[in-house]
Design a protein around this motif. Structure first.
Motif, PDB file in Angstrom:
ATOM      1  N   VAL A 175      32.077  59.864  41.029  1.00  0.00           N
ATOM      2  CA  VAL A 175      31.335  58.907  41.860  1.00  0.00           C
ATOM      3  C   VAL A 175      31.506  57.492  41.311  1.00  0.00           C
ATOM      4  CG1 VAL A 175      29.052  58.252  42.714  1.00  0.00           C
ATOM      5  CG2 VAL A 175      29.688  60.673  42.575  1.00  0.00           C
ATOM      6  N   ASN A 176      31.428  57.354  39.998  1.00  0.00           N
ATOM      7  CA  ASN A 176      31.623  56.035  39.381  1.00  0.00           C
ATOM      8  C   ASN A 176      33.051  55.512  39.611  1.00  0.00           C
ATOM      9  OD1 ASN A 176      28.986  56.153  38.389  1.00  0.00           O
ATOM     10  ND2 ASN A 176      29.653  57.197  36.516  1.00  0.00           N
ATOM     11  N   VAL A 177      34.009  56.438  39.623  1.00  0.00           N
ATOM     12  CA  VAL A 177      35.391  56.033  39.899  1.00  0.00           C
ATOM     13  C   VAL A 177      35.507  55.467  41.301  1.00  0.00           C
ATOM     14  CG1 VAL A 177      37.763  56.876  40.141  1.00  0.00           C
ATOM     15  CG2 VAL A 177      36.335  57.681  38.247  1.00  0.00           C
ATOM     16  N   TRP A 178      34.921  56.159  42.265  1.00  0.00           N
ATOM     17  CA  TRP A 178      34.991  55.682  43.652  1.00  0.00           C
ATOM     18  C   TRP A 178      34.262  54.343  43.817  1.00  0.00           C
ATOM     19  CZ3 TRP A 178      33.356  61.173  45.601  1.00  0.00           C
ATOM     20  CH2 TRP A 178      34.469  62.018  45.565  1.00  0.00           C
ATOM     21  N   ILE A 179      33.110  54.216  43.173  1.00  0.00           N
ATOM     22  CA  ILE A 179      32.361  52.957  43.288  1.00  0.00           C
ATOM     23  C   ILE A 179      33.153  51.803  42.673  1.00  0.00           C
ATOM     24  CG2 ILE A 179      30.298  51.746  42.504  1.00  0.00           C
ATOM     25  CD1 ILE A 179      28.768  54.368  42.756  1.00  0.00           C
ATOM     26  N   THR A 180      33.760  52.055  41.520  1.00  0.00           N
ATOM     27  CA  THR A 180      34.537  51.005  40.854  1.00  0.00           C
ATOM     28  C   THR A 180      35.716  50.562  41.718  1.00  0.00           C
ATOM     29  OG1 THR A 180      33.921  51.911  38.692  1.00  0.00           O
ATOM     30  CG2 THR A 180      35.819  50.431  38.765  1.00  0.00           C
ATOM     31  N   ARG A 181      36.413  51.527  42.313  1.00  0.00           N
ATOM     32  CA  ARG A 181      37.528  51.168  43.184  1.00  0.00           C
ATOM     33  C   ARG A 181      37.052  50.369  44.395  1.00  0.00           C
ATOM     34  NH1 ARG A 181      40.610  57.060  43.106  1.00  0.00           N
ATOM     35  NH2 ARG A 181      41.589  56.840  41.047  1.00  0.00           N
ATOM     36  N   SER A 182      35.899  50.744  44.947  1.00  0.00           N
ATOM     37  CA  SER A 182      35.369  50.016  46.104  1.00  0.00           C
ATOM     38  C   SER A 182      34.971  48.595  45.730  1.00  0.00           C
ATOM     39  CB  SER A 182      34.173  50.771  46.686  1.00  0.00           C
ATOM     40  OG  SER A 182      34.547  52.065  47.125  1.00  0.00           O
ATOM     41  N   VAL A 183      34.348  48.450  44.557  1.00  0.00           N
ATOM     42  CA  VAL A 183      33.944  47.118  44.102  1.00  0.00           C
ATOM     43  C   VAL A 183      35.170  46.233  43.913  1.00  0.00           C
ATOM     44  CG1 VAL A 183      32.924  45.841  42.179  1.00  0.00           C
ATOM     45  CG2 VAL A 183      31.781  47.879  43.080  1.00  0.00           C
ATOM     46  N   ILE A 184      36.218  46.792  43.339  1.00  0.00           N
ATOM     47  CA  ILE A 184      37.446  46.003  43.139  1.00  0.00           C
ATOM     48  C   ILE A 184      38.026  45.581  44.477  1.00  0.00           C
ATOM     49  CG2 ILE A 184      39.818  46.123  42.307  1.00  0.00           C
ATOM     50  CD1 ILE A 184      38.830  47.917  40.050  1.00  0.00           C
ATOM     51  N   GLY A 185      38.027  46.514  45.460  1.00  0.00           N
ATOM     52  CA  GLY A 185      38.546  46.171  46.778  1.00  0.00           C
ATOM     53  C   GLY A 185      37.718  45.092  47.469  1.00  0.00           C
ATOM     54  N   CYS A 186      36.396  45.233  47.366  1.00  0.00           N
ATOM     55  CA  CYS A 186      35.529  44.225  47.988  1.00  0.00           C
ATOM     56  C   CYS A 186      35.686  42.870  47.318  1.00  0.00           C
ATOM     57  CB  CYS A 186      34.077  44.689  47.918  1.00  0.00           C
ATOM     58  SG  CYS A 186      33.736  46.159  48.908  1.00  0.00           S
ATOM     59  N   THR A 187      35.834  42.874  46.023  1.00  0.00           N
ATOM     60  CA  THR A 187      35.980  41.614  45.296  1.00  0.00           C
ATOM     61  C   THR A 187      37.275  40.906  45.688  1.00  0.00           C
ATOM     62  OG1 THR A 187      34.737  42.546  43.446  1.00  0.00           O
ATOM     63  CG2 THR A 187      36.059  40.578  42.999  1.00  0.00           C
ATOM     64  N   VAL A 188      38.318  41.682  45.864  1.00  0.00           N
ATOM     65  CA  VAL A 188      39.586  41.073  46.308  1.00  0.00           C
ATOM     66  C   VAL A 188      39.405  40.436  47.676  1.00  0.00           C
ATOM     67  CG1 VAL A 188      41.956  41.591  47.008  1.00  0.00           C
ATOM     68  CG2 VAL A 188      41.020  42.601  44.917  1.00  0.00           C
ATOM     69  N   GLY A 189      38.648  41.131  48.567  1.00  0.00           N
ATOM     70  CA  GLY A 189      38.400  40.552  49.889  1.00  0.00           C
ATOM     71  C   GLY A 189      37.613  39.259  49.814  1.00  0.00           C
ATOM     72  N   VAL A 190      36.611  39.202  48.949  1.00  0.00           N
ATOM     73  CA  VAL A 190      35.811  37.980  48.796  1.00  0.00           C
ATOM     74  C   VAL A 190      36.662  36.864  48.223  1.00  0.00           C
ATOM     75  CG1 VAL A 190      33.874  36.964  47.547  1.00  0.00           C
ATOM     76  CG2 VAL A 190      33.638  39.209  48.620  1.00  0.00           C
ATOM     77  N   LEU A 191      37.519  37.177  47.276  1.00  0.00           N
ATOM     78  CA  LEU A 191      38.401  36.151  46.708  1.00  0.00           C
ATOM     79  C   LEU A 191      39.323  35.562  47.764  1.00  0.00           C
ATOM     80  CD1 LEU A 191      39.328  37.731  43.254  1.00  0.00           C
ATOM     81  CD2 LEU A 191      37.720  35.861  43.724  1.00  0.00           C
ATOM     82  N   ILE A 192      39.741  36.381  48.690  1.00  0.00           N
ATOM     83  CA  ILE A 192      40.571  35.860  49.785  1.00  0.00           C
ATOM     84  C   ILE A 192      39.768  34.877  50.634  1.00  0.00           C
ATOM     85  CG2 ILE A 192      41.788  36.503  51.904  1.00  0.00           C
ATOM     86  CD1 ILE A 192      42.578  39.119  50.540  1.00  0.00           C
ATOM     87  N   ILE A 193      38.476  35.237  50.887  1.00  0.00           N
ATOM     88  CA  ILE A 193      37.620  34.327  51.661  1.00  0.00           C
ATOM     89  C   ILE A 193      37.412  33.004  50.914  1.00  0.00           C
ATOM     90  CG2 ILE A 193      35.296  34.040  52.600  1.00  0.00           C
ATOM     91  CD1 ILE A 193      35.240  37.025  53.140  1.00  0.00           C
ATOM     92  N   VAL A 194      37.203  33.091  49.604  1.00  0.00           N
ATOM     93  CA  VAL A 194      37.036  31.875  48.793  1.00  0.00           C
ATOM     94  C   VAL A 194      38.287  31.014  48.858  1.00  0.00           C
ATOM     95  CG1 VAL A 194      36.743  31.017  46.438  1.00  0.00           C
ATOM     96  CG2 VAL A 194      35.330  32.905  47.272  1.00  0.00           C
ATOM     97  N   ALA A 195      39.441  31.649  48.836  1.00  0.00           N
ATOM     98  CA  ALA A 195      40.694  30.886  48.940  1.00  0.00           C
ATOM     99  C   ALA A 195      40.774  30.170  50.280  1.00  0.00           C
ATOM    100  CB  ALA A 195      41.880  31.822  48.751  1.00  0.00           C
ATOM    101  N   VAL A 196      40.276  30.827  51.336  1.00  0.00           N
ATOM    102  CA  VAL A 196      40.272  30.180  52.652  1.00  0.00           C
ATOM    103  C   VAL A 196      39.321  28.990  52.660  1.00  0.00           C
ATOM    104  CG1 VAL A 196      39.686  30.512  55.087  1.00  0.00           C
ATOM    105  CG2 VAL A 196      40.949  32.284  53.848  1.00  0.00           C
ATOM    106  N   VAL A 197      38.141  29.158  52.000  1.00  0.00           N
ATOM    107  CA  VAL A 197      37.168  28.060  51.930  1.00  0.00           C
ATOM    108  C   VAL A 197      37.754  26.876  51.201  1.00  0.00           C
ATOM    109  CG1 VAL A 197      34.939  27.353  50.995  1.00  0.00           C
ATOM    110  CG2 VAL A 197      35.186  29.567  52.143  1.00  0.00           C
ATOM    111  N   ILE A 198      38.416  27.129  50.088  1.00  0.00           N
ATOM    112  CA  ILE A 198      39.035  26.039  49.328  1.00  0.00           C
ATOM    113  C   ILE A 198      40.088  25.331  50.157  1.00  0.00           C
ATOM    114  CG2 ILE A 198      40.456  25.532  47.317  1.00  0.00           C
ATOM    115  CD1 ILE A 198      39.032  27.790  45.845  1.00  0.00           C
ATOM    116  N   ALA A 199      40.835  26.116  50.897  1.00  0.00           N
ATOM    117  CA  ALA A 199      41.840  25.490  51.779  1.00  0.00           C
ATOM    118  C   ALA A 199      41.165  24.641  52.845  1.00  0.00           C
ATOM    119  CB  ALA A 199      42.699  26.574  52.419  1.00  0.00           C
ATOM    120  N   GLY A 200      39.988  25.098  53.363  1.00  0.00           N
ATOM    121  CA  GLY A 200      39.259  24.313  54.363  1.00  0.00           C
ATOM    122  C   GLY A 200      38.709  23.030  53.785  1.00  0.00           C
TER     123      GLY A 200
END
Length: 242
Positions: A94-119
């Motif tokens: 369960v911890n493995v799945w949660i960790t993988r999900s957190v990493i995936g979500c964090t990558v998605g947020v970083l992409i949004i932050v990159a878009v904000v910086i570009a804006g």
């Protein structure tokens, strides 16, 4: 014509006495015959017998010991026995799945932050920038909570089973899938361990066919090694029977 010489009477008596003297006394050699016949007893020497539990040779009354061959236990006897019921995965998965999900979500947020910086660099108004940042944080938090709930719910419906003729694995939580693979279709079995599995002390086992691969998401290293050996042995036996 043959001539015979007569023997005097005195000489015949002396010859008869010498013959009687030279004849052995049969009665002195043979034991007296018994009037009743007794059955002959045959004494059988005891032989070594194997101990019913240890298989070691037991000594006879003369102290003689005969080594007996004790079969060497088969290597497959140390392997896990086929399971009659589906086996759950370790709780640490369960911890493995949660960790993988957190990493995936964090990558998605970083992409949004990159878009904000570009804006911002493009001259986007400040209220719009803050709105995007707050929305990204809320989305990230929502995804993390959802991933934790899904991981715990998913654990309840994930299992595997090693039968004598087939291997099966159940996955999914909303759409559940039960896959049954005959050993005759298996091409190879392997174990894998990435950084996240290594961090939580787990190893995955992959069963590959010509079409697809089926994974036991995580097992303890010792159990994973025994499971790998067991699956390989069952596959070998199944293909020998073809």
């Amino acid at each position: 014509m043959t001539e015979s010489t007569p023997i005097p009477a005195g000489n015949r008596q002396n010859s008869q006495q010498r013959a009687d003297t030279d004849q052995p006394n049969i009665d002195a050699i043979l034991p007296p015959a018994s009037t009743a016949s007794t059955p002959t007893e045959v004494t059988q020497l005891p032989t070594d017998t194997a101990h019913p539990q240890t298989g070691a040779a037991q000594a006879d009354q003369y102290g003689q010991r005969t080594p007996l061959a004790v079969p060497h236990p088969s290597a497959s006897s140390t392997l896990p026995q086929p399971q009659s019921q589906p086996q759950p995965l370790p709780q640490a998965i369960v911890n493995v799945w949660i960790t993988r999900s957190v990493i995936g979500c964090t990558v998605g947020v970083l992409i949004i932050v990159a878009v904000v910086i570009a804006g911002i660099l493009a001259g986007l108004p400040a209220p719009a920038v803050w709105a995007i940042i707050i929305a990204a944080l809320l989305l990230w938090t929502l995804l993390i909570v959802t991933c934790v709930i899904i991981a715990k719910y998913r654990y309840r419906f994930t299992s595997y089973r090693i039968d004598r003729t087939v291997f099966s694995v159940q996955t999914g939580f909303v759409f559940r899938t039960l896959t049954v693979v005959p050993y005759t279709r298996v091409q190879h079995v392997e174990t894998k361990q990435g950084p996240i599995l290594r961090h939580f002390g787990l190893v995955s086992v992959t069963v590959s066919t010509a079409v697809d691969s089926h994974v036991i998401a995580g097992l303890e290293p010792e159990l994973a090694r025994k499971t790998l050996d067991q699956l390989a042995e069952l596959v070998r036996l199944a293909k020998e029977d073809l």
